[in-house]
Design an enzyme around this catalytic site. Sequence first.
Site, PDB file in Angstrom:
ATOM      1  CG  HIS A 223       4.760  -1.971   5.503  1.00 56.39           C
ATOM      2  ND1 HIS A 223       4.369  -0.773   5.445  1.00 56.39           N
ATOM      3  CD2 HIS A 223       3.022  -2.872   5.346  1.00 56.39           C
ATOM      4  CE1 HIS A 223       3.559  -0.445   5.579  1.00 56.39           C
ATOM      5  NE2 HIS A 223       2.293  -1.628   5.560  1.00 56.39           N
TER       6      HIS A 223
ATOM      7  CG  ASN B 147      -2.011  -0.873   1.117  1.00 59.20           C
ATOM      8  OD1 ASN B 147      -2.759  -1.395   0.154  1.00 59.20           O
ATOM      9  ND2 ASN B 147      -1.804  -1.897   2.404  1.00 59.20           N
TER      10      ASN B 147
ATOM     11  CB  SER C 177      -2.882   2.680   8.302  1.00 54.39           C
ATOM     12  OG  SER C 177      -1.721   0.953   7.917  1.00 54.39           O
TER      13      SER C 177
HETATM   14  P1  DGP Z   1      -0.908  -0.865   5.916  1.00 55.98           P
HETATM   15  O1  DGP Z   1      -2.012  -0.566   5.711  1.00 55.98           O
HETATM   16  O2  DGP Z   1      -0.317  -1.176   4.548  1.00 55.98           O
HETATM   17  O3  DGP Z   1      -0.047   0.484   5.798  1.00 55.98           O
HETATM   18  O4  DGP Z   1      -0.544  -1.600   6.751  1.00 55.98           O
HETATM   19  C1  DGP Z   1       0.691  -1.468   7.873  1.00 55.98           C
HETATM   20  C2  DGP Z   1       0.034  -2.914   8.613  1.00 55.98           C
HETATM   21  O5  DGP Z   1       0.431  -2.615   9.927  1.00 55.98           O
HETATM   22  C3  DGP Z   1      -1.567  -2.901   9.486  1.00 55.98           C
HETATM   23  O6  DGP Z   1      -2.051  -4.982   7.699  1.00 55.98           O
HETATM   24  C4  DGP Z   1      -0.793  -3.346  11.029  1.00 55.98           C
HETATM   25  C5  DGP Z   1      -0.039  -3.851  11.040  1.00 55.98           C
HETATM   26  N1  DGP Z   1       0.788  -3.238  12.228  1.00 55.98           N
HETATM   27  C6  DGP Z   1       0.687  -1.767  12.473  1.00 55.98           C
HETATM   28  N2  DGP Z   1       1.108  -1.609  14.023  1.00 55.98           N
HETATM   29  C7  DGP Z   1       1.277  -2.960  13.864  1.00 55.98           C
HETATM   30  C8  DGP Z   1       2.067  -3.538  15.361  1.00 55.98           C
HETATM   31  O7  DGP Z   1       2.392  -2.756  16.254  1.00 55.98           O
HETATM   32  N3  DGP Z   1       2.794  -4.703  15.165  1.00 55.98           N
HETATM   33  C9  DGP Z   1       2.669  -5.626  14.282  1.00 55.98           C
HETATM   34  N4  DGP Z   1       2.782  -6.976  13.897  1.00 55.98           N
HETATM   35  N5  DGP Z   1       1.816  -5.098  13.110  1.00 55.98           N
HETATM   36  C10 DGP Z   1       1.279  -3.795  12.723  1.00 55.98           C
END
Ligand code: DGP
Length: 119
Positions: free
Chosen positions: A100, A87, A95
């Site tokens: 990533h 994304n 978000s």
């Molecule tokens: P995006 O919407 O592509 O930016 O995805 C961000 C992702 O990151 C979302 O699927 C949830 C994940 N995420 C957010 N905060 C944390 C965290 O503190 N730990 C982990 N393992 N994942 C997280």
Amino acid sequence: MSDNCIFCKIASGQIPSNKVYEDEHVIAFHDIHPVARVHFLIVPKKHVESLLTATPDDQAMLGQLLALAPKLAREQGLGEGFRTMINTGAKGGQSVFHLHLHVFGGGGKAETAMAAVMQ
Ligand code: DGP
């Protein structure tokens, strides 16, 4: 390392994660909100906000993210296939503003719903 970036904090070990891989340049860990039975993120340790801010200097890192996806997916039981997603920007559904690569598969309600939307 960028202050107040959650993925920088995970990469430096300040915040724990359910890790699936780590080397000098990259860390991979399970997504906290999985959309499929298996859902992990491959994250460069260098803070790059998104694909929109990546530069030609990031080419090797970008290649490493993609090259790692099938290796780690196989190790996580997705040897028969998986989805990848990056994304980009708030309007692209991003978000967490640290680049990533999502890797997910193996079934699950959200994955099925997402597949239906994409058809
Ligand atoms: P995006 O919407 O592509 O930016 O995805 C961000 C992702 O990151 C979302 O699927 C949830 C994940 N995420 C957010 N905060 C944390 C965290 O503190 N730990 C982990 N393992 N994942 C997280």
